[in-house]
Write a protein that holds these residues in place. Sequence first.
Motif, mmCIF file in Angstrom:
data_model
loop_
_atom_site.group_PDB
_atom_site.id
_atom_site.type_symbol
_atom_site.label_atom_id
_atom_site.label_comp_id
_atom_site.label_asym_id
_atom_site.label_seq_id
_atom_site.Cartn_x
_atom_site.Cartn_y
_atom_site.Cartn_z
ATOM 1 N N TRP A 200 -6.910 -16.264 -6.496
ATOM 2 C CA TRP A 200 -6.624 -14.957 -7.090
ATOM 3 C C TRP A 200 -7.370 -13.860 -6.334
ATOM 4 O O TRP A 200 -6.833 -12.768 -6.115
ATOM 5 C CB TRP A 200 -7.018 -14.945 -8.569
ATOM 6 C CG TRP A 200 -5.932 -15.402 -9.487
ATOM 7 C CD1 TRP A 200 -5.406 -16.656 -9.583
ATOM 8 C CD2 TRP A 200 -5.224 -14.602 -10.440
ATOM 9 N NE1 TRP A 200 -4.418 -16.696 -10.538
ATOM 10 C CE2 TRP A 200 -4.282 -15.449 -11.083
ATOM 11 C CE3 TRP A 200 -5.292 -13.275 -10.820
ATOM 12 C CZ2 TRP A 200 -3.418 -15.000 -12.077
ATOM 13 C CZ3 TRP A 200 -4.435 -12.816 -11.819
ATOM 14 C CH2 TRP A 200 -3.504 -13.679 -12.436
ATOM 15 N N ALA A 201 -8.606 -14.149 -5.929
ATOM 16 C CA ALA A 201 -9.383 -13.153 -5.180
ATOM 17 C C ALA A 201 -8.738 -12.870 -3.833
ATOM 18 O O ALA A 201 -8.759 -11.732 -3.349
ATOM 19 C CB ALA A 201 -10.814 -13.644 -5.002
ATOM 20 N N ASP A 202 -8.150 -13.897 -3.217
ATOM 21 C CA ASP A 202 -7.474 -13.688 -1.938
ATOM 22 C C ASP A 202 -6.321 -12.693 -2.078
ATOM 23 O O ASP A 202 -6.148 -11.788 -1.250
ATOM 24 C CB ASP A 202 -6.936 -15.016 -1.399
ATOM 25 C CG ASP A 202 -8.046 -15.947 -0.923
ATOM 26 O OD1 ASP A 202 -9.167 -15.452 -0.692
ATOM 27 O OD2 ASP A 202 -7.789 -17.166 -0.801
ATOM 28 N N LEU A 203 -5.513 -12.853 -3.142
ATOM 29 C CA LEU A 203 -4.418 -11.914 -3.355
ATOM 30 C C LEU A 203 -4.958 -10.526 -3.694
ATOM 31 O O LEU A 203 -4.445 -9.519 -3.195
ATOM 32 C CB LEU A 203 -3.494 -12.406 -4.477
ATOM 33 C CG LEU A 203 -2.344 -11.452 -4.825
ATOM 34 C CD1 LEU A 203 -1.454 -11.197 -3.618
ATOM 35 C CD2 LEU A 203 -1.508 -12.002 -5.980
ATOM 36 N N ARG A 204 -5.980 -10.470 -4.529
ATOM 37 C CA ARG A 204 -6.575 -9.173 -4.863
ATOM 38 C C ARG A 204 -7.053 -8.453 -3.607
ATOM 39 O O ARG A 204 -6.834 -7.245 -3.448
ATOM 40 C CB ARG A 204 -7.754 -9.380 -5.819
ATOM 41 C CG ARG A 204 -8.446 -8.075 -6.236
ATOM 42 C CD ARG A 204 -9.799 -8.364 -6.848
ATOM 43 N NE ARG A 204 -10.662 -9.061 -5.899
ATOM 44 C CZ ARG A 204 -11.850 -9.573 -6.207
ATOM 45 N NH1 ARG A 204 -12.302 -9.494 -7.450
ATOM 46 N NH2 ARG A 204 -12.578 -10.192 -5.292
ATOM 47 N N ASP A 205 -7.671 -9.178 -2.691
ATOM 48 C CA ASP A 205 -8.167 -8.560 -1.453
ATOM 49 C C ASP A 205 -7.015 -8.036 -0.594
ATOM 50 O O ASP A 205 -7.121 -6.974 0.027
ATOM 51 C CB ASP A 205 -8.996 -9.563 -0.661
ATOM 52 C CG ASP A 205 -10.301 -9.936 -1.369
ATOM 53 O OD1 ASP A 205 -10.673 -9.222 -2.323
ATOM 54 O OD2 ASP A 205 -10.923 -10.936 -0.979
ATOM 55 N N ILE A 206 -5.910 -8.781 -0.563
ATOM 56 C CA ILE A 206 -4.733 -8.324 0.183
ATOM 57 C C ILE A 206 -4.200 -7.022 -0.417
ATOM 58 O O ILE A 206 -3.886 -6.060 0.304
ATOM 59 C CB ILE A 206 -3.639 -9.412 0.165
ATOM 60 C CG1 ILE A 206 -4.055 -10.610 1.029
ATOM 61 C CG2 ILE A 206 -2.300 -8.846 0.652
ATOM 62 C CD1 ILE A 206 -3.149 -11.819 0.876
ATOM 63 N N LEU A 207 -4.105 -6.987 -1.743
ATOM 64 C CA LEU A 207 -3.599 -5.787 -2.412
ATOM 65 C C LEU A 207 -4.552 -4.613 -2.246
ATOM 66 O O LEU A 207 -4.127 -3.470 -2.076
ATOM 67 C CB LEU A 207 -3.369 -6.082 -3.895
ATOM 68 C CG LEU A 207 -2.327 -7.151 -4.224
ATOM 69 C CD1 LEU A 207 -2.259 -7.375 -5.733
ATOM 70 C CD2 LEU A 207 -0.961 -6.771 -3.692
ATOM 71 N N GLN A 208 -5.863 -4.894 -2.301
ATOM 72 C CA GLN A 208 -6.847 -3.827 -2.137
ATOM 73 C C GLN A 208 -6.782 -3.225 -0.742
ATOM 74 O O GLN A 208 -6.848 -2.005 -0.567
ATOM 75 C CB GLN A 208 -8.249 -4.374 -2.407
ATOM 76 C CG GLN A 208 -9.364 -3.323 -2.303
ATOM 77 C CD GLN A 208 -9.216 -2.223 -3.332
ATOM 78 O OE1 GLN A 208 -9.290 -2.481 -4.533
ATOM 79 N NE2 GLN A 208 -8.986 -0.997 -2.883
ATOM 80 N N GLU A 209 -6.636 -4.077 0.263
ATOM 81 C CA GLU A 209 -6.514 -3.584 1.633
ATOM 82 C C GLU A 209 -5.255 -2.745 1.799
ATOM 83 O O GLU A 209 -5.266 -1.694 2.465
ATOM 84 C CB GLU A 209 -6.497 -4.761 2.605
ATOM 85 C CG GLU A 209 -6.443 -4.346 4.067
ATOM 86 C CD GLU A 209 -6.466 -5.530 5.015
ATOM 87 O OE1 GLU A 209 -6.306 -5.311 6.231
ATOM 88 O OE2 GLU A 209 -6.644 -6.673 4.540
ATOM 89 N N CYS A 210 -4.159 -3.190 1.178
ATOM 90 C CA CYS A 210 -2.903 -2.426 1.231
ATOM 91 C C CYS A 210 -3.079 -1.066 0.563
ATOM 92 O O CYS A 210 -2.631 -0.037 1.083
ATOM 93 C CB CYS A 210 -1.799 -3.231 0.556
ATOM 94 S SG CYS A 210 -0.191 -2.423 0.551
ATOM 95 N N PHE A 211 -3.754 -1.054 -0.589
ATOM 96 C CA PHE A 211 -3.963 0.203 -1.323
ATOM 97 C C PHE A 211 -4.844 1.156 -0.515
ATOM 98 O O PHE A 211 -4.559 2.352 -0.422
ATOM 99 C CB PHE A 211 -4.606 -0.087 -2.677
ATOM 100 C CG PHE A 211 -4.800 1.126 -3.536
ATOM 101 C CD1 PHE A 211 -3.759 1.614 -4.319
ATOM 102 C CD2 PHE A 211 -6.015 1.793 -3.569
ATOM 103 C CE1 PHE A 211 -3.931 2.742 -5.118
ATOM 104 C CE2 PHE A 211 -6.195 2.919 -4.357
ATOM 105 C CZ PHE A 211 -5.150 3.392 -5.132
#
Length: 473
Positions: free
Chosen positions: A386-397
Amino acid sequence: MSKPYNVMSDVAHLLDLYWDDPVAFGEDMLGFEADDWQQAAMMDVAHHPRTSVRSGQGVGKTGFEAVLVIWFLCCRPNARVVCTAPTKQQLNDVLWAEVAKWLEASMVKNLLKWTKTKVYMIGHEERWFATARTATKPENMQGFHEDHMLFVVDEASGVADPIMEAIQGTLSGEDNKLLMCGNPTRTSGVFYDSHNRDRSRYRTHKVDSRDSKRTSKENVQMLIDKYGAESDVVRVRVYGEFPKAEADSFIALELVELVAGGSIASVGDTLHLGVDVARFGDDETVIAPRIGMKVFKLKCYNKQDTMVTAGWVIATGRKMLRRFPQLGKVEIKVDDSGVGGGVTDRLEEVIREERLKGWQVIPINNGSKPTRNEEEHYDNRGTETWADLRDILQECFSGHMQGRPVEVELPDDERLITQLTQRKYRMTSKGKIALERKEDMKKRGLDSPDRADAVVLAFATGKKSGVYFPNEK
C-alpha cells in the motif's frame, strides 16, 4: 406567459420540455449560461437522488443553486423545495436573494411569486412552493413530504449531523432529491462523508477556483501567496479540498482523485493483473488489469470458487493480450494468504498445462515480512505494498503541482476511491506502521477494501513462482 389564467398550461409546457434538463431551462427561461461543472452537476441533480459539490470560493455555486430551485418549482407538479444554510445571513442575504435576482429577470416570473421566506406557484400557495429554513435545529427540516421534493443545503460543511439526518429522513419519495454545496471546511460530518466513505451513494463534484472563469485570479494568487500553496486556507478556499487528511488516513483523497478517470497511454510490454480473492460472502473477488501506469476497469465478482476465479483471471489476461498486441508478458499478482493460495495453485497448473508463453504468477503474502530493510518501518508486506502505491500517487501529485502532466490513471470507480482513501493506519508497539485490518474497517461500516487491494497488487513486485516458460531451455 404573462396571463394568470394560463399558469397551468404554461407549467404543463415547461414540464414537457424541461423535466430532466435544467441546463436548457436555465438558458432558455432565465438566461443562465452554465459553466461546464455547473452543467454536469445540474444534470446529476436531474437524474440522481443525491448530489454533492465541494468548491473553492467564487465559482458560481449560489447562482447554480438558485437556477435549480426555480427549475424544480416550474418543472414538477406540486413541487416542494426546501433551502437551508447554517446561518440566516447566508440563507436570506445570499442564496434567497440570488433566487429573487434570477426570478425577476426570467420568463417564468409571472408563474411564481417571491417573498422573503417563500417562492410559490400562483394559485397553489399552500402546496407548491420553495421555502427558506435556517439549519439551526432538526425540527426546522421535518414535516416536509411530497412526491416531488428538492432539499438544497448551502455551505453544507457547516450543517450539523442531526440536522442533516433529519433532512435525509424526510427524503423518502422516488423523486425526492438532495443537493449539498459548500466549501469543504470539516473532515467529518455528512458533507465530508458524501465525498469519502459514502461517495458511492452520491454524484460528487469538486470545483477549483483556479479553473473557474468567474473567479478573480488576482485574489486567488493573493491567498496562495499569503497563506502558502499547501495551507488549509488555500486548500479549502481555492482548491475545493478538505483540510489535510487526518493523521491516521493512509492515502489522502486528493492523491486518488487527481488520477481517477484520467486518460493516459498504456505503455509497456507487460500486463499486470492484481487479484484479490474474496474471503467472505459479501466480499468481492477483484481483478485489476494494469499496463504501464494505467489501470483499466476492474473486474468484480461475488461468490466464485477457486476454479472459476482462476478461469476469470486467465480469460481477462487473454482478452487484454488480444486488445493490446504489443504485450509479451503477463504477471499475475495474487493475495496468496488464505483462500488466495488455492487460486495461485490453480493458475500455475493452467499456465503449465496450456503452455502459456510469458505468463507468470507472483504470490503476495500480505501477512509476511516486508521485502525491504527495517528502516522502512512497515509491519508487514501488505502495508508495504500500500505504501508503494501511495508513494507513486504522491510523486504524481507533486509533479502535477509543479506543472507536469499526470502520469498515473486509475478507474473512476467510486467504491475504489472510497476504499483507497478510508483505510487507516496505526503505530505498533515496535514503532512500525500497520494498516487497519479489514475486520476493523467493517466495524466502522465500511466495505472490505477488495477493489483497493487488487489495484495495490497490480503495482506490487515480488518473487515469481516456478511456472513453465516454453522459450526457456
